[in-house]
Each structure stands twice: as structure tokens, then as C-alpha cells.
Scaffold this active site. Sequence first.
Site, mmCIF file in Angstrom:
data_model
loop_
_atom_site.group_PDB
_atom_site.id
_atom_site.type_symbol
_atom_site.label_atom_id
_atom_site.label_comp_id
_atom_site.label_asym_id
_atom_site.label_seq_id
_atom_site.Cartn_x
_atom_site.Cartn_y
_atom_site.Cartn_z
ATOM 1 N N SER A 71 44.355 2.045 -2.332
ATOM 2 C CA SER A 71 45.741 2.231 -2.763
ATOM 3 C C SER A 71 46.093 1.388 -3.983
ATOM 4 C CB SER A 71 46.700 1.903 -1.614
ATOM 5 O OG SER A 71 46.592 2.860 -0.590
ATOM 6 N N THR A 124 50.717 -0.486 -2.824
ATOM 7 C CA THR A 124 51.389 0.541 -3.616
ATOM 8 C C THR A 124 52.648 0.035 -4.305
ATOM 9 O OG1 THR A 124 50.444 2.288 -2.235
ATOM 10 C CG2 THR A 124 52.373 2.868 -3.566
ATOM 11 N N HIS A 270 44.046 5.912 9.085
ATOM 12 C CA HIS A 270 42.997 4.915 9.331
ATOM 13 C C HIS A 270 42.700 4.799 10.831
ATOM 14 C CE1 HIS A 270 42.142 3.066 5.432
ATOM 15 N NE2 HIS A 270 43.433 3.183 5.131
ATOM 16 N N HIS A 409 39.237 5.979 3.547
ATOM 17 C CA HIS A 409 39.737 6.992 2.615
ATOM 18 C C HIS A 409 38.641 7.990 2.290
ATOM 19 C CE1 HIS A 409 42.611 3.643 0.921
ATOM 20 N NE2 HIS A 409 42.862 3.959 2.179
#
Length: 472
Positions: A71, A124, A270, A409
Amino acid sequence: MLLAYPLSVHAQKRKNLIFMISDGFGMTSEAMAREFMRYGNEDTMNWASTMDTMLVGTSRTRSSSSLVTDSGAGATAFSCGTKSYNGGIGITSDKKPCGTVLEAAKSKGYRTGLVSTARITHATPAAFAAHVANRGMEDLIALQEIGNNTITHSVDLMFGGGRCQFLPKSHDDGCRSDEIDVLELAKRAGYTRLADRDAFDSLDTASVRLPVLGLFAESHMSFEIDRDEKEQPSLAEMTTKALQILDRNSQDGPGFFIMIEGARIDMAGHDNDPATHLRDILQYWEAVAAVRKFVDSHSDTLLVSTSDHETGGLTLGIDPQYEWHPEVLAPVRKSAELICSEMKRMSSDKLRDHVVNSVLPNYLGISDAGDGEVLNILSAATSPTKLCKRMVGQTVSARAHIGWTTGGHTGADVGLYAYGAGAGGLRGSYENTQIGAFLARYLDVSMGSLTKALVNEVTEQHGFSDGSSDSA
């Protein structure tokens, strides 16, 4: 290739830009949520979500260091319009600070905001207002977000979690590694501080003056499935109030720029926890709907939404059946995170009864659990927390015929959505950095001079250890 504006839009006055990031949200996640909303009702076969109706393209997600981004690098591509390495925050691949679109907007007189269901110092939101070599340097990020950096461009409005990162380590609720009281520094800098739901509800959007800092949880805010509405506002509520405040306080300037993140979509991915993933997606949809309502009454405003990456490698349908069952997700009442936390506090002599009589039937909606499912949850309870959450989530997933390829991811492309003035300029498939360039061009700002001004920015946190960061 740089993105171009349609001439009719390029000539219009542009004022507000609302950039939304659905962290960890892939195209399959959208399909899962859509089918959940219309399962069992043939009359809804042509029904589309608020996201479906504004799909304009896709975004490619790789970072400078990997085909699978984290991220930090993903958000930096949006904020700076440049690639970074996994873990980098507002920084280039050679570890030099890069000016962000939020900082550039602020320097030009725009009001600015950050809203997230994660810690406001998480990767983020941090990538839009901080510059650090590692995303785990949240002590330094907190200081930079309130303006304690080279260019002193504090964010005008911040709503989210992460209060502990603003309190000294000696404070009962503090989690910093030093004794700096960032909340006190924020007060001195003029921030109106909000610490709970009551303060949020009582905030008068018609009279409050910026800057505003609302931190509604010690760490991340609750998953939507677990959220106590008496304790924490929802993403949609924070979004609505943030837009009202920024709109009112930007009437005499060029407008406002805000980044809004649905952060916990990613964290449920996750955990391979499909029902929790679903509920945060549905809440993100509500936030998007609130923004669209705002755009409908403000013709000078553009909404752009995309994801930094996909999380979990979600699959609807597992071998050999050509089917999956959205109805399995409906009765789930608690996240795997909360279930595991609760089980790990149980004494061993009470654990089996708790699993059989509470976890499976009441929390997961499984009233006919087989011996294998009971044993799986019991085993999860004594496993490391990360594994426990995945085992609980996968118990539901197996019944729903949902698969996951990873607890991390993936490198998949993600959806790109837009609504309002200038939305047509985003049609197509773009590198994530091109989306960052689009944001800057839409606001008619440049990050170059800010990048030069940041040359001496402190990007390393004293005493930081890489082991303290995560990779969400």
C-alpha cells in the site's frame, strides 16, 4: 502516455477533487458484493452497484521493486505520480522525498483532507502527507501530517483511527517510541481535536474552523461487521461530514482535495475472511453513494475511485463445482479478528463449549457444524493470531465455495471508477502513476517545486527497526 481531458471538460472551471481508495479491493470483490446483494431474487439480474455504474477502466498496480505492490508504494504512485519501492511513503525509488498532490493543492490554496478507517498514520493516508523511508515509521508520519516538516503543509482535516500514535509512550494509551505528545502539538497548531463519537456528532459543520483532527480509535477503526455505532462513526458518516466541512471552508479559495480510504477491506482480505471483507465493501459503497450525492449538487466536483492493489487472490467458485453460495455470508456476525481475540482469552476448559455453542452457530451462522469444522476452529484458537484468523475465515469460505490464493497481495489489475466533471478523461487502462498525474492535472497543480523544497526533509525515524512495520 499521459491522460488527456475532453476539450469540453478542460475548458470548465474545476474546483473540488475527491479521490477514494478501496484498499485491497479487486474486481472479484466487486462481483462478490454485487451477487450477495441480489442472490435469491431473479428480478435483480440486471441490478448494478454504485461502483458498477461508474466504471471507466482499470489500473495497473506494480511497484518499482516488485510486480506485487504494497500500500505504501501503491499510494505513493497516486500521490506523487511516481513509482516507489514496497514500504516507501511519499518517496521515490531512490529514497528521495517527492511532493504530493495534496501538498501541491495545499500550497495553491486548496483545503485538504484525509479520511481512513485505518490509523491515519497508516501507509495509504501517510503517502499523501508524509515522506519516510519505511511505512512503519509512524511516529515520524504523525508529526509530518500535522505540519512538523520542511514545508509545514499540515492537512486541514483528518478523520480516522490511530490515536495512540499521537500520544507519548508514557501515556496509558500511547504507542509512540518517544515522549512527544503530538496531540498537544496539534492543539498548539490550532487543530480542533475530536476523540470519540460524541465529539464527532456534536461537531457543528456550519461553524467549525479548520484544521480538524478526529481520531476515533486507539489503532485501526473497527471492521464494519464489528463496529459499535455508538462508539465509532462509519466511513460514510466521516465522509459526509468531511465534505460538508471542507466545502464550507473553501468557498473563498480554489476548492478542496480529499483522499478517502476504505482501509479495512484490505485487512479482511489478508485474513481470508469473506463476510468481513463483504461488509467493509458494502460500507465503502455507502461512502461512494454519499460522495456521488455531493457531486450531484456540486457541478465543479469530480470523484475518482480505485484500489492500490487486490488482496487475497479471491476466487468465487472452487474446484470442482461451478458454483458459490453468497447466502453463507449473510448470518456471519463477527470478524475472524474479533473471534480469535475472544478465543485466545478463553481458558482451555471452556474453549470447546464456546466454539460449539457460540462461535460456530452465533458468530459464523453455522448451525450444523461437522466434526472437522469444530476441530478446525479449536486448532485455530491455539495457533498464532495471523493463522487463527485465516483458519476462521476459511471455515466460512469453504461453505460458500470461495477460495483464496494468498494471505497477502496479488499483482492483479484493479478497477478504475469516476463520476462528475472530467470523468471521461480516465477511460482506459492506466499505470497507477498516470492516475497520480491525472489528479495533479485536474487540480492544475505541480509537485516539482515541492519536491525541490523537500530535499532536506528528514525521512528516517530515530531508533526505528524494520520489524515494527506491517505490509498491508
